[in-house]
Design an enzyme around this catalytic site. Structure first.
Site, mmCIF file in Angstrom:
data_model
loop_
_atom_site.group_PDB
_atom_site.id
_atom_site.type_symbol
_atom_site.label_atom_id
_atom_site.label_comp_id
_atom_site.label_asym_id
_atom_site.label_seq_id
_atom_site.Cartn_x
_atom_site.Cartn_y
_atom_site.Cartn_z
ATOM 1 C CB CYS A 409 35.665 39.889 38.299
ATOM 2 S SG CYS A 409 36.312 38.871 36.880
ATOM 3 N N GLY A 529 56.668 46.674 36.006
ATOM 4 C CA GLY A 529 55.500 46.483 35.655
ATOM 5 C C GLY A 529 55.245 48.007 35.020
#
Length: 730
Positions: A409, A529
């Site tokens: 992140c 997905g």
């Protein structure tokens, strides 16, 4: 249009099973000149591999564990390899899969085995319960350190028995006696062997020196004494005598790892039979080296010197197998110099019949051992920034900076850039979209309650796709948990590096297995997905969650509320340090483990009490706390000393190591009274977190009793205050 520069595709999987000396040397050399198109994997039970040559010195107290351990984490990073922590337990040669408990099988095109041996004595009654084998070395070293600590504390008597009076047993007995005596104890060490003679493989001069040391140091020698069983009181001999011992060490013989018998490979006395090219005589796709291998063309005793000499031949032959080249033969030396430790800083040399011993021999051995370990303790610098070509646009050098971009992140735009972009985003137009951008997740109308909807994706922080998928799924779930929702369903988004189709299929299996483990544990289904290929591995998830009533948000914190953080800080610093080769293996692995730790139970406990909640991720504790304070119209006082920190985070922060997102996060320091970003602990307030903890504001009365239920790592870090949305440090 000019062609784009892209990494070469991966076409071969090379797996090194075990972190033995030969494999460690291969990995080091591989990092200098990797084979393009080969994905390298190293499997080992732990993050470090001990160097056997320095083990007697460790037992004697001359070395620390760090001095004799090869840290496989920076070594794997140097080699561009993924490190899988686990003990291989089987090879499916038909499917070309290596089985490691607790994770999907690992695919290989080529594999090499370097797993050493064990001196375990499973057929000896009581050995498993009351003794410790000298090999594997790591477990033995830990058991020894525990015993010394207990003996020094007076909890056990300093009584040691060593089964097996070969070179290894003699070295360990003398080393144990020296260490215990140096600790101020009065040790009693007994060396036991079933044979009438000891040190049969040592020349007369060295044998005489060692026998004199055994007698001179008061080590009791029992020969012609077969062992009947081991008990809690010591060693019971077949003649009925009992030798008292608080620690029994097995150093008799060398046994192969049991799982090799199920591979279908040709074995000699349980060891993998290899040809002159170090390949299994059964399967040319599998190599074996070190003590776990038997040289069919030139049998040799088990000794580390052969593993070291095998390393360059193994490296060349693995390269040849991967590229279609011709292998070269390994010609082992007929004999080798043995330098045998004698407890204190003295050693004997076994090379000629003459008696060669003394402190200078120990210093000679010490020099050789330290020189070997320097190869791994001082790896070449990693992660150099790309070279900027002449004529590059203005600003390129500033963005490239002095370190490679971080993953996780930390690989995202800064908070200011994101805020500028979101400022022009129109609010939701549909009545069933109750809340849009600005909180942890969108909120959609759903019957009498609500459905929360979020997405997150991460640039890989580890070469292991299974672990990376678990981290990415845990990270994405954070937004669902922060809004007090129950995870419902997920869609995966995966960008794979270019690779051959069999490698793609295997990598996707590992990713989906890891993701499903985390999502199922959280109560969500992985419903599908999308996949594509790109320059590097990126994994993300779109997630939904359900809330029966009103979801928790950033707003709602009240003056007097306690601030609770459920996970320690420091992942950004540790990941950045790992890229620079400065984080230790245990530090990095503990951080990766923490990033995989789910927070469903913590979220459920907090949701019933919290006034506001968020998760701490890329913008650091300060960034996410300020978002809560602004939404709630309050301030906060933080207790710096109360911050929970990951192991190694403060040490690395003090070295000045920062994530590449740190400068943007540190720009928020203007919202903190008394902040000194140069202070290592303060700097961690701005550290970008991957799969970080939940940050909750809840009534003071509920905080104390809740911490114990939240588990280790959770802490009360401050208090919500009345006033402007600013943070004060205390």
């Amino acid at each position: 249009m000019a062609p784009m520069t892209a990494p070469l595709p991966l076409t071969r999987d090379l797996v090194l099973i075990g972190g033995g000396h030969a494999h460690a040397l291969v990995a080091r050399a591989w990092g200098m000149a990797p084979v393009p198109g080969v994905r390298l994997t190293l499997i080992n039970p732990g993050p470090t591999a001990p160097y056997s040559g320095m083990l007697p010195g460790l037992i004697a107290g001359h070395y620390t564990r760090a001095q004799l351990e090869i840290d496989l984490v920076p070594l794997a990073a140097h080699a561009g390899a993924r490190l899988v922590i686990g003990r291989a337990e089987g090879i499916d040669r038909a499917a070309r899969l290596i089985h490691v408990p607790g994770r999907p099988p690992i695919r290989y095109d080529l594999a090499s085995i370097d797993i050493g041996i064990t001196s375990d004595l499973p057929d000896l009654p009581g050995f498993a319960a009351h003794a410790v084998p000298a090999k594997p070395l790591g477990a033995f070293a830990e058991a020894w350190e525990r015993f010394v600590a207990r003996a020094w504390a007076g909890e056990v008597a300093p009584l040691v028995a060593v089964i097996g009076a070969g070179v290894a047993g003699v070295e360990l007995a003398l080393a144990a006696r020296h260490r215990l005596a140096q600790a101020g104890l009065v040790p009693q060490v007994t060396l036991i062997d079933a044979a009438p003679d000891v040190l049969r493989d040592v020349r007369p001069g060295a044998r005489a020196a060692l026998m004199d040391q055994i007698a001179g140091q008061g080590v009791h020698l029992r020969t012609g004494a077969p062992v009947a069983r081991i008990t809690a009181e010591g060693v019971v001999l077949q003649g009925g005598d009992t030798i008292p011992a608080a620690l029994v060490i097995g150093a008799a013989g060398a046994r192969p790892q049991g799982w090799l018998a199920g591979t279908g490979l040709d074995l000699t006395d349980g060891f993998v039979t290899v040809d002159r090219f170090l390949r299994s005589i059964t399967d040319p796709a599998i190599f074996a080296v070190g003590d776990c291998a038997h040289l069919a063309h030139a049998p040799r005793p088990k000794a580390g010197v052969y593993a070291v000499r095998q390393a360059p031949v193994l490296l060349a032959n693995l390269r040849a197998a991967a590229t279609g080249g011709r292998p070269g033969p390994y010609h082992p030396q007929k004999d080798y110099l043995k330098l045998i430790s004698m407890g204190g800083k003295r050693a004997a040399a076994d090379r000629l019949d003459a008696r060669i011993e003394g402190g200078w021999v120990w210093r000679w051995k010490d020099h050789i051992d330290r020189k070997f370990m320097r190869r791994f303790h001082h790896l070449p610098p990693m992660g150099q920034p790309p070279r900027i070509p002449r004529g590059a646009a203005l600003g390129v050098a500033d963005l490239v900076g002095g370190q490679p971009p971080c993953g996780g992140c930390a690989a995202k735009p800064g908070a200011a850039a994101l805020a500028q972009a979101l400022a022009d985003l129109a609010p939701p137009a549909r009545p069933d979209v109750l809340r849009g951008a600005g909180d942890d997740a969108a909120i959609l109308a759903h019957g009498a309650g609500a459905q929360v909807f979020t997405t997150d994706h991460l640039r890989a922080v580890t070469e292991d796709p299974h672990v990376m998928a678990r981290i990415a799924a845990t990270h994405a779930l954070g937004d669902i948990w922060a809004m007090s929702a129950s995870p419902q369903a997920a869609l995966a988004t995966v960008i794979l590096p270019r690779m051959a189709e069999p490698m793609q299929a295997a990598t996707l299996r590992e990713i989906l297995a890891g993701a499903q483990e985390v999502l199922r544990a959280a109560g969500a289904d992985l419903a599908g997905g999308h996949s594509s290929t790109g320059a590097e591995l990126t994994i993300g998830f779109a997630l939904t969650g359900l809330v029966a009533g009103r979801p928790l948000g950033l707003d709602g914190a009240q003056p007097g509320d306690a601030l609770i953080l459920t996970k320690p800080l420091g992942s950004g610093t540790i990941l950045a340090a790992a890229m620079q080769g400065k984080a230790t293996g245990p530090e990095l692995l503990a951080a990766l483990e923490m990033m995989q730790q789910g927070q469903g139970q913590a979220a459920a406990r907090l949701a019933a009490l919290a006034h506001a909640m968020t998760d701490v991720t890329g913008y650091g504790l300060v960034g996410h706390l300020l978002s809560m304070l602004r939404a709630s119209g309050v301030g906060a006082a933080l207790d710096l000393d109360a911050l929970p920190l990951m192991a190694g985070a403060l040490r690395l922060s003090a070295l000045g190591i920062r994530s590449t997102l740190y400068p943007q996060n540190a720009a928020l320091a203007s919202g903190i009274e008394g902040a000194d970003p140069a202070d290592p602990r303060t700097a961690l307030l701005f550290d970008p977190q991957t799969a970080g903890g939940l940050l909750a504001a809840l009534p003071e009365a509920a905080a104390a009793g809740l911490l114990d239920a939240l588990g280790a790592g959770a802490a009360r870090i401050g208090t919500v205050t009345a006033g402007a949305p600013r943070i004060s440090l205390g």
